[in-house]
Design a protein around this motif. Structure first.
Motif, short mmCIF file in Angstrom:
data_model
loop_
_atom_site.label_atom_id
_atom_site.label_comp_id
_atom_site.label_asym_id
_atom_site.label_seq_id
_atom_site.Cartn_x
_atom_site.Cartn_y
_atom_site.Cartn_z
N VAL A 159 -3.73 -8.87 -2.95
CA VAL A 159 -4.40 -9.49 -4.10
C VAL A 159 -3.73 -9.01 -5.38
O VAL A 159 -3.40 -9.78 -6.27
N SER A 160 -3.51 -7.70 -5.46
CA SER A 160 -2.85 -7.16 -6.65
C SER A 160 -2.30 -5.78 -6.37
O SER A 160 -2.75 -5.09 -5.44
N VAL A 161 -1.32 -5.38 -7.16
CA VAL A 161 -0.79 -4.01 -7.12
C VAL A 161 -0.76 -3.53 -8.57
O VAL A 161 -0.11 -4.14 -9.42
N THR A 162 -1.50 -2.48 -8.84
CA THR A 162 -1.60 -2.01 -10.23
C THR A 162 -1.18 -0.55 -10.32
O THR A 162 -1.18 0.16 -9.32
N PRO A 163 -0.81 -0.11 -11.52
CA PRO A 163 -0.51 1.31 -11.67
C PRO A 163 -1.81 2.11 -11.54
O PRO A 163 -2.89 1.58 -11.83
N PRO A 164 -1.73 3.36 -11.11
CA PRO A 164 -2.96 4.16 -10.99
C PRO A 164 -3.52 4.49 -12.37
O PRO A 164 -2.77 4.50 -13.35
N PRO A 165 -4.81 4.75 -12.46
CA PRO A 165 -5.38 5.15 -13.75
C PRO A 165 -4.69 6.41 -14.25
O PRO A 165 -4.44 7.34 -13.48
N GLN A 166 -4.32 6.42 -15.52
CA GLN A 166 -3.62 7.59 -16.06
C GLN A 166 -4.62 8.68 -16.41
O GLN A 166 -5.69 8.41 -16.90
N ARG A 167 -4.21 9.87 -16.14
CA ARG A 167 -5.06 11.00 -16.47
C ARG A 167 -4.60 11.52 -17.82
O ARG A 167 -3.43 11.80 -18.02
N ALA A 168 -5.55 11.63 -18.76
CA ALA A 168 -5.17 12.13 -20.07
C ALA A 168 -4.93 13.63 -19.98
O ALA A 168 -5.69 14.34 -19.33
N GLY A 169 -3.86 14.09 -20.57
CA GLY A 169 -3.59 15.53 -20.57
C GLY A 169 -4.65 16.26 -21.37
O GLY A 169 -5.32 15.69 -22.23
N GLY A 170 -4.83 17.51 -21.09
CA GLY A 170 -5.87 18.28 -21.77
C GLY A 170 -5.28 19.17 -22.83
O GLY A 170 -4.37 18.78 -23.56
N ILE B 91 -1.67 1.22 -6.81
CA ILE B 91 -2.95 0.97 -6.16
C ILE B 91 -2.97 -0.50 -5.75
O ILE B 91 -2.83 -1.38 -6.59
N ALA B 92 -3.14 -0.74 -4.46
CA ALA B 92 -3.05 -2.11 -3.97
C ALA B 92 -4.42 -2.60 -3.50
O ALA B 92 -5.18 -1.85 -2.89
N THR B 93 -4.70 -3.88 -3.78
CA THR B 93 -5.91 -4.52 -3.29
C THR B 93 -5.51 -5.53 -2.22
O THR B 93 -4.62 -6.34 -2.45
N PHE B 94 -6.12 -5.41 -1.06
CA PHE B 94 -5.79 -6.28 0.07
C PHE B 94 -6.99 -7.12 0.47
O PHE B 94 -8.12 -6.65 0.44
N LYS B 95 -6.70 -8.36 0.89
CA LYS B 95 -7.76 -9.22 1.44
C LYS B 95 -7.37 -9.52 2.88
O LYS B 95 -6.21 -9.81 3.18
N THR B 96 -8.32 -9.43 3.78
CA THR B 96 -8.01 -9.68 5.18
C THR B 96 -8.96 -10.71 5.78
O THR B 96 -10.16 -10.69 5.52
N THR B 97 -8.37 -11.62 6.58
CA THR B 97 -9.20 -12.61 7.27
C THR B 97 -9.28 -12.30 8.77
O THR B 97 -9.70 -13.14 9.55
N ASP B 98 -8.86 -11.10 9.16
CA ASP B 98 -9.00 -10.71 10.57
C ASP B 98 -10.48 -10.77 10.96
O ASP B 98 -11.36 -10.45 10.16
N THR B 99 -10.73 -11.14 12.21
CA THR B 99 -12.13 -11.27 12.64
C THR B 99 -12.81 -9.90 12.72
O THR B 99 -13.98 -9.75 12.43
N VAL B 100 -12.04 -8.89 13.12
CA VAL B 100 -12.57 -7.52 13.07
C VAL B 100 -11.69 -6.77 12.07
O VAL B 100 -10.47 -6.81 12.17
N LYS B 101 -12.34 -6.13 11.12
CA LYS B 101 -11.58 -5.41 10.10
C LYS B 101 -11.61 -3.92 10.43
O LYS B 101 -12.67 -3.32 10.53
N VAL B 102 -10.42 -3.37 10.63
CA VAL B 102 -10.32 -1.96 11.04
C VAL B 102 -9.82 -1.16 9.83
O VAL B 102 -8.78 -1.47 9.26
N LEU B 103 -10.61 -0.16 9.43
CA LEU B 103 -10.28 0.59 8.22
C LEU B 103 -10.42 2.09 8.44
O LEU B 103 -11.36 2.54 9.10
N THR B 104 -9.49 2.87 7.89
CA THR B 104 -9.78 4.30 7.77
C THR B 104 -10.16 4.54 6.31
O THR B 104 -9.64 3.92 5.40
N ILE B 105 -11.10 5.47 6.13
CA ILE B 105 -11.70 5.68 4.81
C ILE B 105 -11.29 7.05 4.27
O ILE B 105 -11.47 8.08 4.94
N ARG B 106 -10.74 7.04 3.08
CA ARG B 106 -10.40 8.32 2.43
C ARG B 106 -11.67 8.88 1.80
O ARG B 106 -12.29 8.23 0.96
N SER B 107 -12.06 10.09 2.20
CA SER B 107 -13.37 10.61 1.77
C SER B 107 -13.49 10.75 0.26
O SER B 107 -14.57 10.58 -0.28
N THR B 108 -12.37 11.06 -0.42
CA THR B 108 -12.50 11.30 -1.85
C THR B 108 -12.84 10.03 -2.62
O THR B 108 -13.22 10.09 -3.79
#
Lengths: 250, 309
Positions: A218-229, B133-150
């Motif tokens: 859908v899109s690829v964006t740059p990561p949010p920038q962290r302001a230096g302290g 940072i990428a946003t993906f859309k999937t039309t797979d019938t089952v969506k398999v994801l690993t989740i980053r806890s942070t």
């Protein structure tokens, strides 16, 4: 024993990545490309197994456009015996790549498939596991030590909190972690010699694999920038800030 | 349709990363099932059924699953996959080991290290070590994801009351055998679960000097981490590594000591709430992301920090 190693051509590890201004992808124009670092470790491990007399042949394979032949030549210069390029567009999805690699592994009757644990572009960490599943082979991911003995691979794996050792029956898939080995550099004579080593080109149709994915970007964006302290002048000032301003220390 | 989550545990206790994954799942669908696969893991099952937001706990308790090997666990998951629109696991070494096999067997894609759920078919994940940072859309019938806890705040570990269902399939793993495990024994919190982390880099000089960090870690209840440079130099084992090729962390307080701030390290810690950098090189890139930077010799500053806490 025959070893198949897959290699991927990615943006060089030292290059600062920039996102295209239209936010559709990462900008790859005029950017230095290299072999994915985890793939370098995979190639090195295979060559060491050959040098020890454990393996008899090392075949390298890459999936992508003609430019990935460069990466294959690098692997040949490092000591692989021959190469296979599976000609596709670049940036194919992991499952399609896994299907192609599984087919090549089967055709080559590879006893061991060694792959990097992840590529530093898409950071998926999944293709090796998928190849193993498609072939119904056992796997040992994130390897930091590989010992081949009696038709088995004893592999030490880097897991959260420590190390785990598994014994897997060959044929099998191993994916490499950072500490498995330190890859060598190719010497000039070997780079010259690599130009004459065999490199076959195959298509997905040759392998009988249909490629395609239901995932779109859908899109690829740059990561949010962290302001230096701020800079603090002393440990005392630092502790004061942490206690009274950031309130992260009591 | 429901969401199936593979619980992270060691047969003794449910690991916190599961709670973050449940949080991601509840943003997809209200019907969230947790699969506990292991051996003699009744305590885990008890804990799993208390987790807020979980409606059902599936239990596969059998000696064949003792070490949660990817080969047979993935087959078990595939056997029970019908009826689920999404299959999730925490993006831990266990989840990353098993879930791609599930995706391949189901002939669908896997989206790794998801940090945000936009909608039930659209997800956000970092690529290039978080430099995009990428946003993906999937039309797979089952969506398999690993989740980053942070990426997700954990749900409460109690307050739930899920029903239980026992799975009787015992799928053996005959070509993969567990040999041994060496887990680092430590009273400190695990890196990915710690609220305070103090990490050392190449500037520490050697492995012995990492002891300097322990004093501060003890006072703050912190975990100890390291940069890839420190790992590559052989100062400390790889499981301490924070960064693109190591662990991704986001504690309340991250103290970087003698770390220059290579892109590869920043990728693993830049989501921390407060970052402190101690480095004698005032030009070090780490200062560009630090909330509080102290230009000082770490061998003076760290002992002084320990004393003043």
């Amino acid at each position: 024993m025959k070893i198949l190693v897959s290699v991927k051509r990615v943006i060089d590890y030292n290059v600062k990545v920039r996102v295209k201004t239209d936010h559709t992808a990462v900008d790859l124009t005029n950017v230095k490309m290299s072999m994915n670092p985890f793939c370098e470790i995979a190639v090195e491990e295979a060559i060491r197994l050959k040098e020890k007399g454990v393996a008899s042949e090392v075949v390298v394979v890459s999936v992508g456009s003609k430019s990935c032949q460069e990466t294959l030549r690098t692997a040949l210069a490092l000591g692989a015996d021959r190469a296979i390029q599976v000609e596709t567009e670049d940036g194919l999805d992991s499952l399609s790549v896994a299907k192609l690699l599984a087919k090549v592994a089967k055709e080559e009757a590879a006893d061991l498939v060694i792959m990097g644990k992840q590529a530093i572009d898409s950071d998926n960490n999944q293709t090796g596991q998928m190849v193993a599943a498609l072939l119904d082979y056992p796997q040992a991911t994130f390897a930091s030590e590989v010992v081949i003995e009696n038709g088995e691979a004893q592999v030490t794996r880097e897991i959260d909190g420590g190390l785990q050792t598994l014994a897997i029956t060959l044929p099998a898939v191993v994916t490499t972690d950072l500490r498995l080995n330190e890859p060598r550099f190719a010497s000039l004579p070997n780079i010259m010699k690599a130009k004459r080593k065999p490199l076959d080109v195959k298509t997905p149709a040759d392998l009988g694999v249909e490629i395609g994915s239901n995932v779109s970007i859908v899109s690829v964006t740059p990561p949010p920038q962290r302001a230096g302290g701020i800079k603090v002048g002393s440990v005392a000032e630092l502790v004061d800030k942490l206690k009274n301003e950031a309130k992260v220390v009591s | 349709m429901s969401v199936l989550i593979i619980a992270e545990h060691d047969n003794k206790s449910l690991k916190p990363a599961t709670l973050n994954t449940v949080a991601a799942a509840t943003q997809i669908d209200a019907d969230v099932h947790l699969l506990v696969v292991g051996s003699e893991c009744q305590t885990v099952v008890e804990q799993a059924s208390q987790v807020a937001g979980v409606t059902k706990v599936l239990v596969a308790d059998n000696a064949v699953y003792e070490h949660q090997l990817a080969e047979n666990v993935s087959k078990l998951i595939v056997e029970i996959a019908s009826g689920y629109s999404h299959i999730l696991a925490p993006a831990t070494t266990t989840g990353k080991n098993t879930l791609p096999r599930v995706a391949a067997l189901l002939d669908v894609a896997q989206l790794s290290d998801v940090i945000k759920v936009v909608s039930p078919d659209t997800f956000v994940r970092p690529i290039y070590a978080g430099n995009a940072i990428a946003t993906f859309k999937t039309t797979d019938t089952v969506k398999v994801l690993t989740i980053r806890s942070t990426g997700f705040d954990p749900v409460a570990s109690d307050g739930g009351n899920a029903e239980r269902e026992v799975l009787s399939q015992a799928i053996a793993s005959d070509r993969s055998r567990f040999v041994k495990e060496q887990l680092a024994e430590s009273d400190r919190p695990e890196l990915t679960a710690a609220s305070v982390i103090i990490s050392g880099g190449r500037g520490m000089g050697n492995g012995e000097n990492f002891k300097l960090l322990e004093g501060v870690a003890d006072k703050l209840g912190a975990a100890i981490g390291a940069s890839r440079a420190a790992v590559d130099a052989g100062f400390v084992p790889n499981d301490l590594q924070v960064g693109q090729t190591g662990k991704t962390v986001a504690p309340d307080l991250y103290i970087a000591v003698g770390i220059s701030g290579a892109i590869q390290h920043l990728a693993g810690m830049k989501d921390s709430k407060i970052i402190v950098a101690i480095n004698k090189d005032e030009e070090a890139p780490i200062f560009q992301v630090a909330d509080y930077g102290l230009v000082a010799d770490l061998f003076d500053a760290v002992p002084e920090l320990e004393k003043s806490l």
